[in-house]
Every structure is written in C-alpha cells, then in structure tokens.
Motif scaffolding. Structure first.
Motif, short mmCIF file in Angstrom:
data_model
loop_
_atom_site.label_atom_id
_atom_site.label_comp_id
_atom_site.label_asym_id
_atom_site.label_seq_id
_atom_site.Cartn_x
_atom_site.Cartn_y
_atom_site.Cartn_z
N THR A 153 0.85 -1.19 0.00
CA THR A 153 0.00 0.00 0.00
C THR A 153 0.89 1.24 0.00
O THR A 153 1.83 1.33 0.78
N PHE A 154 0.56 2.17 -0.87
CA PHE A 154 1.38 3.38 -1.05
C PHE A 154 0.61 4.62 -0.61
O PHE A 154 -0.62 4.62 -0.57
N THR A 155 1.36 5.68 -0.32
CA THR A 155 0.77 6.98 -0.03
C THR A 155 1.02 7.91 -1.21
O THR A 155 2.11 7.94 -1.78
N ILE A 156 0.00 8.65 -1.58
CA ILE A 156 0.12 9.70 -2.59
C ILE A 156 -0.27 11.01 -1.92
O ILE A 156 -1.09 11.04 -0.99
N ALA A 157 0.31 12.11 -2.37
CA ALA A 157 0.01 13.42 -1.79
C ALA A 157 0.28 14.50 -2.81
O ALA A 157 1.10 14.33 -3.72
N GLY A 158 -0.42 15.61 -2.67
CA GLY A 158 -0.18 16.72 -3.59
C GLY A 158 -1.24 17.79 -3.49
O GLY A 158 -2.16 17.73 -2.66
N TRP A 159 -1.11 18.78 -4.37
CA TRP A 159 -2.02 19.92 -4.42
C TRP A 159 -2.84 19.90 -5.71
O TRP A 159 -3.36 20.93 -6.13
N GLY A 160 -2.97 18.74 -6.31
CA GLY A 160 -3.67 18.63 -7.59
C GLY A 160 -5.17 18.78 -7.48
O GLY A 160 -5.73 19.02 -6.41
N ALA A 161 -5.83 18.61 -8.62
CA ALA A 161 -7.26 18.85 -8.74
C ALA A 161 -8.08 17.93 -7.84
O ALA A 161 -7.75 16.76 -7.64
N ALA A 162 -9.18 18.46 -7.33
CA ALA A 162 -10.09 17.70 -6.48
C ALA A 162 -10.98 16.78 -7.31
O ALA A 162 -11.45 15.75 -6.83
N THR A 163 -11.21 17.16 -8.55
CA THR A 163 -12.00 16.36 -9.47
C THR A 163 -11.36 16.44 -10.84
O THR A 163 -10.60 17.37 -11.14
N GLU A 164 -11.66 15.48 -11.68
CA GLU A 164 -11.11 15.48 -13.03
C GLU A 164 -11.45 16.80 -13.73
O GLU A 164 -12.61 17.21 -13.79
N GLY A 165 -10.42 17.48 -14.23
CA GLY A 165 -10.62 18.75 -14.91
C GLY A 165 -10.69 19.95 -13.97
O GLY A 165 -10.87 21.08 -14.42
N GLY A 166 -10.52 19.72 -12.66
CA GLY A 166 -10.60 20.80 -11.69
C GLY A 166 -9.30 21.57 -11.56
O GLY A 166 -8.37 21.38 -12.34
N GLY A 167 -9.23 22.43 -10.56
CA GLY A 167 -8.08 23.30 -10.37
C GLY A 167 -7.22 22.89 -9.19
O GLY A 167 -7.59 22.03 -8.39
N GLN A 168 -6.08 23.54 -9.09
CA GLN A 168 -5.14 23.29 -8.00
C GLN A 168 -5.77 23.59 -6.65
O GLN A 168 -6.57 24.52 -6.51
N GLN A 169 -5.38 22.81 -5.63
CA GLN A 169 -5.88 23.00 -4.28
C GLN A 169 -4.91 23.85 -3.45
O GLN A 169 -3.70 23.81 -3.65
N ARG A 170 -5.45 24.59 -2.51
CA ARG A 170 -4.62 25.41 -1.63
C ARG A 170 -3.86 24.54 -0.62
O ARG A 170 -2.71 24.81 -0.29
N TYR A 171 -4.53 23.49 -0.12
CA TYR A 171 -3.94 22.64 0.90
C TYR A 171 -3.52 21.29 0.32
O TYR A 171 -4.22 20.70 -0.50
N MET A 172 -2.39 20.77 0.78
CA MET A 172 -1.95 19.44 0.38
C MET A 172 -2.89 18.38 0.94
O MET A 172 -3.28 18.44 2.10
N LEU A 173 -3.23 17.43 0.09
CA LEU A 173 -4.04 16.31 0.54
C LEU A 173 -3.31 15.00 0.28
O LEU A 173 -2.38 14.94 -0.52
N LYS A 174 -3.75 13.96 0.99
CA LYS A 174 -3.07 12.67 0.92
C LYS A 174 -4.11 11.56 0.80
O LYS A 174 -5.29 11.74 1.14
#
Length: 270
Positions: A153-174
C-alpha cells in the motif's frame, strides 16, 4: 487516451475566478503557480488533508507539478513537467508548508533542469530540478534502489485537482492506494498494454474513487521502508482521467531508474 497529470493554466484560472466570485474563461487564465487560491475542499480524489510537517519533502512547482526533495538542492519530478535539460531559472519551488498561502512557506528558484536522457513521452518519465540555493531545514525523501518496496500500500500526496478537470488546491491532501500488478494494469479491462512494465508501476482501486489527478504530476508515491522510514517508489506520471473505474494511476517506477537518478544527481552536485 491517457493524459499527463500536469495542471493546465485554465484549471488554475477556474479555481481563482471562483474564489473571486467571477466567471473564468480561457482568455483570463491565470499563470500556473498563482498564489491566489480559493477555499479548499475536504477531500481530493478520496483523500484527506495532510498535517503540517507530515511530509516535509513535498514540493510544489510553479509550472503546475509536484516533486519531492531528493537532496537539499535537488527536486525529483516528472520529465513531462519540464522542457529539457539545461539552464533554467524560471521555475519556483515552494516547500515546507501544506498551505500554499502560508506566510512560512519557503520559495526557491531553479537554476538547472536535468531531464531523463532519451525521454520522448513514452516511459523514462523522471527529471531533476536543481535549486539556486539549498534547503537544509527539511527532510529529504530517499528513493527505492530495488524492487523490495514496489508492492503493498502506497501513499500519494499533492495539491492537484479535487476532481477530473478541476483546479489546484490550496492545501496538500493525501490518500492511500494499493499496488496493481503489471499484468492486471495492462489487461484489456484497464490499459490494454499501454503500461511499460519496466518503467512504470500502477496503483489504485478497480472501483476507482481514489487517485492522483491533474496538478499532481511529478509528485512522489511512497511507503514505509526499512526501520519505518519512508521511501519513494513512484513518480506521478499519467492516467486515463482521474479516479475512474478500472483506470489506476500510472507512476514512474523509481527503483528501475535509481542508478540513473543517482548518477544524474551526482553530476549536478548532489
């Protein structure tokens, strides 16, 4: 058609305009890496917000990609996030925060980029960005040097889109995603032979719902290694949409390129 997971400027403009109460249009697209972000959602492609200091090696890059601090002055990212090898002073790296609007963020300019030799958009999706000044106050993320940690099991994290085609996020999510074997990932139900087994590793759920997305390109996929320390096993590369059923994320398999990455790092001064 598989798509890279680099954030387009129009997506950033959409989020920025929403925060300002305006209607975005392609002509009004904000520069990628803008600091004017709207309020965050509470989850991104099945994830949750990361705690401050939880992943100190995470890097946000101004072209709309992620990365990981490989050493005090090198950021490991995806080849498709950069234009080529050579002097480059145009990239700004943001480090040390989960909130990209935080006043305590560290920002450092690049001075050189090294893209994987022979990269042509088909595999070999890794690159190193050298920072103009070292960042010595943050932990780095070691890379896997063999396939020992390439399952589980791996961890992914980043500030990418919340939904397909969406915009950058202010807060990092994992989020956590499970390993998907090469044979399963290349099956007709998934990618039908598009994945390069030597170069790439898949991770995600057959049912979808949890995944990296646009704006997460170049960011690390990692897991617990020896002595409980984190180790990087993947680099966010591509996928068919985001969090779709039977379309797991496809990542550069770091262990396969570890020697080449280490050699390139040495040539750049560590």
């Amino acid at each position: 058609m598989a798509r890279w997971r680099i954030l387009v400027s129009v997506a950033v403009a959409t989020l920025t305009a929403a925060a300002m109460g305006a209607t975005a249009s392609p002509a009004a697209a904000a520069p990628t890496g803008s600091d004017d972000f709207g309020a965050p959602t509470t989850n991104v492609v099945g994830g949750t917000r990361a705690a401050q200091g939880e992943f100190p090696f995470m890097v946000r890059l101004s072209m709309g990609c992620g990365g990981a601090l490989y050493s005090s002055k090198l950021v490991l990212t995806a080849a498709h996030c950069v234009n080529g090898t050579g002097t480059n002073t145009s990239i700004t790296a943001t480090l040390g925060v989960v909130d990209l609007n935080s006043s305590s963020k560290i920002t450092v300019k690049s001075n050189y980029v090294y893209r994987a030799p022979g990269y042509n958009g088909n595999g070999k999706d890794w690159a190193l960005i050298r920072l103009a000044s070292p960042v010595t106050t943050l932990a780095t993320l070691p890379i896997a040097t063999n396939s020992t940690y390439d399952t589980g099991t791996f961890t992914i994290a980043g500030w990418g889109a919340a939904t397909e085609g969406g915009g950058q996020q202010r807060y990092m999510l994992k989020a956590s995603v499970p390993f998907v074997s090469d044979s399963t990932c290349n099956s007709s139900a998934m990618y039908g032979g598009e994945v390069i087994p030597t170069d790439e590793i898949c991770a995600g759920y057959a049912a979808g719902g949890t995944d990296t997305c646009q704006g997460d390109s170049g960011g690390p996929m990692f897991r617990t290694g020896a002595n409980g320390a984190l180790v990087q096993v993947g680099i966010v590369s591509w996928g068919d949409g985001c969090a779709r059923r039977n379309k797991p994320g496809v990542y550069t398999q770091v262990s396969y390129f570890s020697s080449a990455i280490a050699s390139a790092a040495a040539s750049l001064g560590g």
